[in-house]
Motif scaffolding. Structure first.
Motif, PDB file in Angstrom:
ATOM      1  N   THR A  90       0.883  -1.141   0.037  1.00 41.77           N
ATOM      2  CA  THR A  90      -0.089   0.028   0.031  1.00 41.77           C
ATOM      3  C   THR A  90       0.853   1.224  -0.020  1.00 41.77           C
ATOM      4  O   THR A  90       0.370   2.288  -0.210  1.00 41.77           O
ATOM      5  CB  THR A  90      -0.905   0.061   1.188  1.00 41.77           C
ATOM      6  N   VAL A  91       2.032   1.107   0.332  1.00 42.48           N
ATOM      7  CA  VAL A  91       3.028   2.425   0.224  1.00 42.48           C
ATOM      8  C   VAL A  91       4.097   2.332  -0.699  1.00 42.48           C
ATOM      9  O   VAL A  91       4.522   3.354  -1.265  1.00 42.48           O
ATOM     10  CB  VAL A  91       3.751   2.377   1.710  1.00 42.48           C
ATOM     11  N   ALA A  92       4.576   0.930  -0.951  1.00 45.25           N
ATOM     12  CA  ALA A  92       5.895   0.942  -1.743  1.00 45.25           C
ATOM     13  C   ALA A  92       6.005   0.445  -3.176  1.00 45.25           C
ATOM     14  O   ALA A  92       6.726   0.189  -3.712  1.00 45.25           O
ATOM     15  CB  ALA A  92       7.052   0.041  -0.774  1.00 45.25           C
ATOM     16  N   SER A  93       4.541  -0.041  -3.533  1.00 43.09           N
ATOM     17  CA  SER A  93       4.552  -0.776  -4.997  1.00 43.09           C
ATOM     18  C   SER A  93       4.647   0.618  -5.893  1.00 43.09           C
ATOM     19  O   SER A  93       4.498   1.825  -5.441  1.00 43.09           O
ATOM     20  CB  SER A  93       3.188  -1.258  -5.102  1.00 43.09           C
ATOM     21  N   ALA A  94       4.883   0.488  -7.230  1.00 46.33           N
ATOM     22  CA  ALA A  94       4.882   1.556  -8.050  1.00 46.33           C
ATOM     23  C   ALA A  94       3.528   2.240  -8.079  1.00 46.33           C
ATOM     24  O   ALA A  94       3.167   3.376  -8.140  1.00 46.33           O
ATOM     25  CB  ALA A  94       5.235   0.839  -9.351  1.00 46.33           C
ATOM     26  N   ALA A  95       2.608   1.344  -8.210  1.00 42.36           N
ATOM     27  CA  ALA A  95       1.202   1.895  -8.105  1.00 42.36           C
ATOM     28  C   ALA A  95       0.921   2.807  -6.990  1.00 42.36           C
ATOM     29  O   ALA A  95       0.335   3.997  -7.080  1.00 42.36           O
ATOM     30  CB  ALA A  95       0.089   0.807  -8.030  1.00 42.36           C
ATOM     31  N   ALA A  96       1.157   2.221  -5.689  1.00 42.40           N
ATOM     32  CA  ALA A  96       0.964   3.057  -4.422  1.00 42.40           C
ATOM     33  C   ALA A  96       1.695   4.188  -4.588  1.00 42.40           C
ATOM     34  O   ALA A  96       1.200   5.286  -3.941  1.00 42.40           O
ATOM     35  CB  ALA A  96       1.434   2.177  -3.279  1.00 42.40           C
ATOM     36  N   ILE A  97       3.018   4.354  -4.998  1.00 41.72           N
ATOM     37  CA  ILE A  97       3.628   5.690  -5.305  1.00 41.72           C
ATOM     38  C   ILE A  97       2.835   6.678  -6.047  1.00 41.72           C
ATOM     39  O   ILE A  97       2.786   7.831  -5.432  1.00 41.72           O
ATOM     40  CB  ILE A  97       4.920   5.461  -5.503  1.00 41.72           C
ATOM     41  N   ALA A  98       2.320   6.245  -7.198  1.00 44.96           N
ATOM     42  CA  ALA A  98       1.501   7.267  -7.964  1.00 44.96           C
ATOM     43  C   ALA A  98       0.375   7.470  -7.367  1.00 44.96           C
ATOM     44  O   ALA A  98      -0.135   8.883  -7.284  1.00 44.96           O
ATOM     45  CB  ALA A  98       1.409   6.599  -9.218  1.00 44.96           C
ATOM     46  N   ARG A  99      -0.247   6.705  -6.925  1.00 44.49           N
ATOM     47  CA  ARG A  99      -1.605   6.915  -5.927  1.00 44.49           C
ATOM     48  C   ARG A  99      -1.407   7.891  -4.946  1.00 44.49           C
ATOM     49  O   ARG A  99      -2.168   8.715  -4.782  1.00 44.49           O
ATOM     50  CB  ARG A  99      -2.217   5.570  -5.400  1.00 44.49           C
ATOM     51  N   ARG A 100      -0.314   7.441  -4.150  1.00 43.78           N
ATOM     52  CA  ARG A 100      -0.054   8.539  -2.915  1.00 43.78           C
ATOM     53  C   ARG A 100       0.249   9.768  -2.985  1.00 43.78           C
ATOM     54  O   ARG A 100      -0.021  10.816  -2.468  1.00 43.78           O
ATOM     55  CB  ARG A 100       0.852   7.846  -2.057  1.00 43.78           C
ATOM     56  N   TYR A 101       0.969  10.042  -4.187  1.00 43.45           N
ATOM     57  CA  TYR A 101       1.299  11.247  -4.773  1.00 43.45           C
ATOM     58  C   TYR A 101       0.152  11.996  -5.213  1.00 43.45           C
ATOM     59  O   TYR A 101      -0.278  13.371  -4.827  1.00 43.45           O
ATOM     60  CB  TYR A 101       2.428  11.408  -5.953  1.00 43.45           C
ATOM     61  N   ALA A 102      -0.794  11.462  -5.954  1.00 40.97           N
ATOM     62  CA  ALA A 102      -1.801  12.182  -6.400  1.00 40.97           C
ATOM     63  C   ALA A 102      -2.770  12.668  -5.035  1.00 40.97           C
ATOM     64  O   ALA A 102      -3.617  13.511  -5.026  1.00 40.97           O
ATOM     65  CB  ALA A 102      -2.902  11.060  -7.351  1.00 40.97           C
ATOM     66  N   ALA A 103      -2.985  11.489  -4.267  1.00 37.41           N
ATOM     67  CA  ALA A 103      -3.824  11.883  -3.118  1.00 37.41           C
ATOM     68  C   ALA A 103      -3.344  12.923  -2.211  1.00 37.41           C
ATOM     69  O   ALA A 103      -3.971  13.677  -1.561  1.00 37.41           O
ATOM     70  CB  ALA A 103      -3.839  10.725  -2.116  1.00 37.41           C
ATOM     71  N   ARG A 104      -1.983  13.229  -2.257  1.00 31.19           N
ATOM     72  CA  ARG A 104      -1.283  14.152  -1.490  1.00 31.19           C
ATOM     73  C   ARG A 104      -1.378  15.563  -1.984  1.00 31.19           C
ATOM     74  O   ARG A 104      -1.419  16.256  -1.119  1.00 31.19           O
ATOM     75  CB  ARG A 104       0.045  13.651  -1.201  1.00 31.19           C
ATOM     76  N   THR A 105      -1.387  15.524  -3.408  1.00 39.17           N
ATOM     77  CA  THR A 105      -1.203  16.765  -4.013  1.00 39.17           C
ATOM     78  C   THR A 105      -2.590  17.107  -4.845  1.00 39.17           C
ATOM     79  O   THR A 105      -2.626  18.276  -5.203  1.00 39.17           O
ATOM     80  CB  THR A 105       0.048  16.905  -5.146  1.00 39.17           C
ATOM     81  N   GLY A 106      -3.344  16.154  -5.023  1.00 38.20           N
ATOM     82  CA  GLY A 106      -4.544  16.295  -5.998  1.00 38.20           C
ATOM     83  C   GLY A 106      -4.331  16.521  -7.337  1.00 38.20           C
ATOM     84  O   GLY A 106      -4.960  16.616  -8.175  1.00 38.20           O
ATOM     85  N   ARG A 107      -2.900  16.014  -7.864  1.00 39.04           N
ATOM     86  CA  ARG A 107      -2.601  16.142  -9.155  1.00 39.04           C
ATOM     87  C   ARG A 107      -2.313  14.732  -9.703  1.00 39.04           C
ATOM     88  O   ARG A 107      -1.694  13.964  -8.894  1.00 39.04           O
ATOM     89  CB  ARG A 107      -1.273  16.743  -9.189  1.00 39.04           C
ATOM     90  N   THR A 108      -2.994  14.304 -10.634  1.00 40.22           N
ATOM     91  CA  THR A 108      -2.816  12.919 -11.001  1.00 40.22           C
ATOM     92  C   THR A 108      -1.321  12.751 -11.788  1.00 40.22           C
ATOM     93  O   THR A 108      -1.283  13.869 -12.487  1.00 40.22           O
ATOM     94  CB  THR A 108      -3.771  12.552 -11.974  1.00 40.22           C
ATOM     95  N   VAL A 109      -0.851  11.727 -11.718  1.00 39.92           N
ATOM     96  CA  VAL A 109       0.546  11.552 -12.293  1.00 39.92           C
ATOM     97  C   VAL A 109       0.624  10.323 -13.176  1.00 39.92           C
ATOM     98  O   VAL A 109      -0.154   9.341 -13.080  1.00 39.92           O
ATOM     99  CB  VAL A 109       1.790  11.443 -11.333  1.00 39.92           C
ATOM    100  N   ASP A 110       1.409  10.177 -14.076  1.00 38.35           N
ATOM    101  CA  ASP A 110       1.483   9.126 -15.107  1.00 38.35           C
ATOM    102  C   ASP A 110       2.370   8.158 -14.341  1.00 38.35           C
ATOM    103  O   ASP A 110       3.573   7.711 -14.886  1.00 38.35           O
ATOM    104  CB  ASP A 110       1.964   9.582 -16.638  1.00 38.35           C
ATOM    105  N   GLY A 111       2.094   7.515 -13.655  1.00 37.62           N
ATOM    106  CA  GLY A 111       2.833   6.393 -12.663  1.00 37.62           C
ATOM    107  C   GLY A 111       3.634   6.883 -11.939  1.00 37.62           C
ATOM    108  O   GLY A 111       3.969   7.997 -11.728  1.00 37.62           O
ATOM    109  N   ALA A 112       4.605   5.830 -11.583  1.00 37.96           N
ATOM    110  CA  ALA A 112       5.404   6.149 -10.401  1.00 37.96           C
ATOM    111  C   ALA A 112       6.732   6.937 -11.137  1.00 37.96           C
ATOM    112  O   ALA A 112       7.648   7.459 -10.765  1.00 37.96           O
ATOM    113  CB  ALA A 112       6.241   4.906  -9.760  1.00 37.96           C
ATOM    114  N   ARG A 113       6.891   6.540 -12.377  1.00 40.55           N
ATOM    115  CA  ARG A 113       7.983   7.424 -13.317  1.00 40.55           C
ATOM    116  C   ARG A 113       7.794   8.716 -13.251  1.00 40.55           C
ATOM    117  O   ARG A 113       8.919   9.388 -13.111  1.00 40.55           O
ATOM    118  CB  ARG A 113       7.584   6.873 -14.812  1.00 40.55           C
ATOM    119  N   GLU A 114       6.637   9.303 -13.078  1.00 42.94           N
ATOM    120  CA  GLU A 114       6.320  10.782 -13.107  1.00 42.94           C
ATOM    121  C   GLU A 114       6.669  11.197 -11.851  1.00 42.94           C
ATOM    122  O   GLU A 114       7.374  12.297 -11.628  1.00 42.94           O
ATOM    123  CB  GLU A 114       4.949  11.219 -13.632  1.00 42.94           C
ATOM    124  N   VAL A 115       6.435  10.588 -10.690  1.00 43.54           N
ATOM    125  CA  VAL A 115       6.788  10.907  -9.256  1.00 43.54           C
ATOM    126  C   VAL A 115       8.467  10.938  -9.269  1.00 43.54           C
ATOM    127  O   VAL A 115       8.869  11.987  -8.624  1.00 43.54           O
ATOM    128  CB  VAL A 115       6.327   9.940  -8.268  1.00 43.54           C
TER     129      VAL A 115
END
Lengths: 312, 312
Positions: B183-208
């Motif tokens: 829930t915290v360390a998968s590639a999907a989680a990193i993208a999801r958690r960044y989006a949840a934190r900032t309100g900005r959707t990102v194109d996966g962990a790569r963009e984070v």
């Protein structure tokens, strides 16, 4: 077979026949306070005297099995064991020199020795993926995977030194890490934590369990904390290694269903997709380590004979 | 050798020679949204067409290897795989019927397939106790113990679903547990958690990771949280199983030393008595699963031949 379970306070020793029958047993003190060399000398003296007794009784000693609470370098026969004040001591060479005979010498970790005995003749019989988890002064685990004990070159199985207590509640463990399972759920920790909480010293976890049965609320709180982290540990192990059976041993399992049923209930409630293991009591008690040392040594003899029968 | 790595979105397929050389590769979509039966039909069609291509190209197909993100019952050849909408589907029987030939069929977990390839030809070559840990959409692990992959009847290795986040910070995982590593360390989680934190959707962990490199403080916070629990997980695994090498794979390892060096530093700082593992990048990338399927199938053929040469 001369077998010794060399602990920090006592040596449990035996002469064991090929079928696992213990034909002689005795217990001797471990002179831990006199230092590592004294402990080794006591081990050598014990092994030699047991050998002499076996011979006098008409037995032929085929091998020697010794289990210790330490990290064994199987290639070199050296042992690091803080509880014995042993820093990389050449134990196998010393045993060979002491007995003056060319027999196989098996050195193993005491908990893996106990696990071996439970796997061969005890609560884990018939399993291929299981766990022996003795809750004693400390906590270590013997992992059975694909029918064999996992050694990790002597390092595997330290479930007692994984972190299950977090934040301010975490205490420093003797191993140097914080929040280890052992700091809350070992028999020693239960006694220590009860004393710290109440200011009353107790005669080990046994007395805490008596207080628990009598309705003491501090005992209940300490016990509950131990159960919580034990459930955490069993869920973690189940998720990672998927054992079919977990045998709890050590002094704490004297609590019986007071220990086992909450562990079963707690694990059952937490699992979602995982395979649920049976949680049972180990059956060999304090004899497991010595018996395991003997069985490992007998199996070495058998394996050597079998490989000797085949063309090289 | 026909090999398929059947994922939730794509099938990576190949024809693989005995030495591991990939003589043909292709990728097809997995019709996950059309349901489990459609996924199975697509697999069967793919295997049959690859078989026909192999034959047309002058190769003899000796076996079929298929890896899937699910729990395989090796005795019955059935698979439970939520990502494929498969509830206990008789996959092996369906494959046998589709190809109409009596060849060995190996079904395996996709991460264990990847681990098998890394063990045989990749970053874990030469190890006997090691870990393959791909950090992708999800997190699972392939455990190597005493030279073999641990299956646990299909259940072992779920390090991604062990609890490393506690208290209020724990989120509900897709598996039904709280606070899983995934829930915290998968590639999907990193993208999801960044989006949840900032309100900005990102194109996966790569963009984070790109944002992290550009100095974005939210990206740094999300990344730091992932590193912290990954260090926890690696310390735990090291304490329990004592691997000599850990190979990190999956999409996140594209971050290279931005991922690996903090993991090495974090693990090094936490260990006390444990044996410190090497932490390296997996080397076979997205091909690992398909290659592992092929190598497992080839090894089955070899083993069958060897056992066939001996008197029964």
């Amino acid at each position: 077979m001369v077998a010794v379970d060399l602990g920090g306070t006592r040596m449990k020793c035996g002469l064991v026949a090929a079928d696992g029958a213990v034909v002689h047993r005795e217990t001797r003190p471990t002179p831990r306070e006199a230092g590592g060399r004294a402990v080794l000398d006591a081990l050598l003296e014990t092994v030699v005297e047991l050998w002499q007794k076996a011979t006098a009784d008409g037995h032929r000693v085929r091998a020697i099995g010794v289990v210790v609470p330490g990290i064994i370098d199987a290639d070199n026969g050296t042992v690091v064991a803080e509880n014995l004040a042993w820093a990389d001591l050449p134990v196998r060479d010393a045993l060979v020199a002491a007995v003056g005979a060319d027999v196989p010498i098996v050195l193993a970790h005491d908990v893996r020795g106990g696990g071996y005995a439970e796997l061969r003749q005890g609560a884990l019989t018939g399993t291929t993926n299981s766990l022996f988890l003795p809750l004693g002064t400390g906590i270590a685990a013997a992992m059975v995977v694909d029918g064999s004990l996992v050694s990790g070159d002597g390092y595997a199985g330290e479930l007692g030194h994984t972190r299950f207590i977090h934040g301010d509640a975490a205490e420093l463990c003797a191993c140097g890490q914080w929040g280890c399972l052992e700091t809350v759920a070992s028999a020693a920790a239960i006694a220590r934590r009860y004393a710290a909480r109440t200011g009353r010293t107790v005669d080990g976890a046994r007395e805490v369990l008596e207080l628990l049965a009598a309705g003491d609320s501090d005992a209940a709180a300490v016990w509950e904390e131990a159960l919580t982290v034990l459930v955490d540990a069993l869920v973690l192990y189940t998720t990672l290694v998927a054992p079919t059976r977990i045998a709890i041993g050590g002094g704490l399992v004297g609590a019986g269903e007071t220990l086992l049923q909450p562990l079963r209930d707690g694990v059952h409630a937490r699992l979602t997709f995982q395979r649920e293991p049976e949680i049972v009591a180990a059956v060999l008690g304090e004899e497991a380590g010595c018996l395991g040392a003997a069985l490992m040594a007998w199996d070495r003899v058998t394996a050597d004979e079998e490989s000797g029968e085949q063309p090289a």
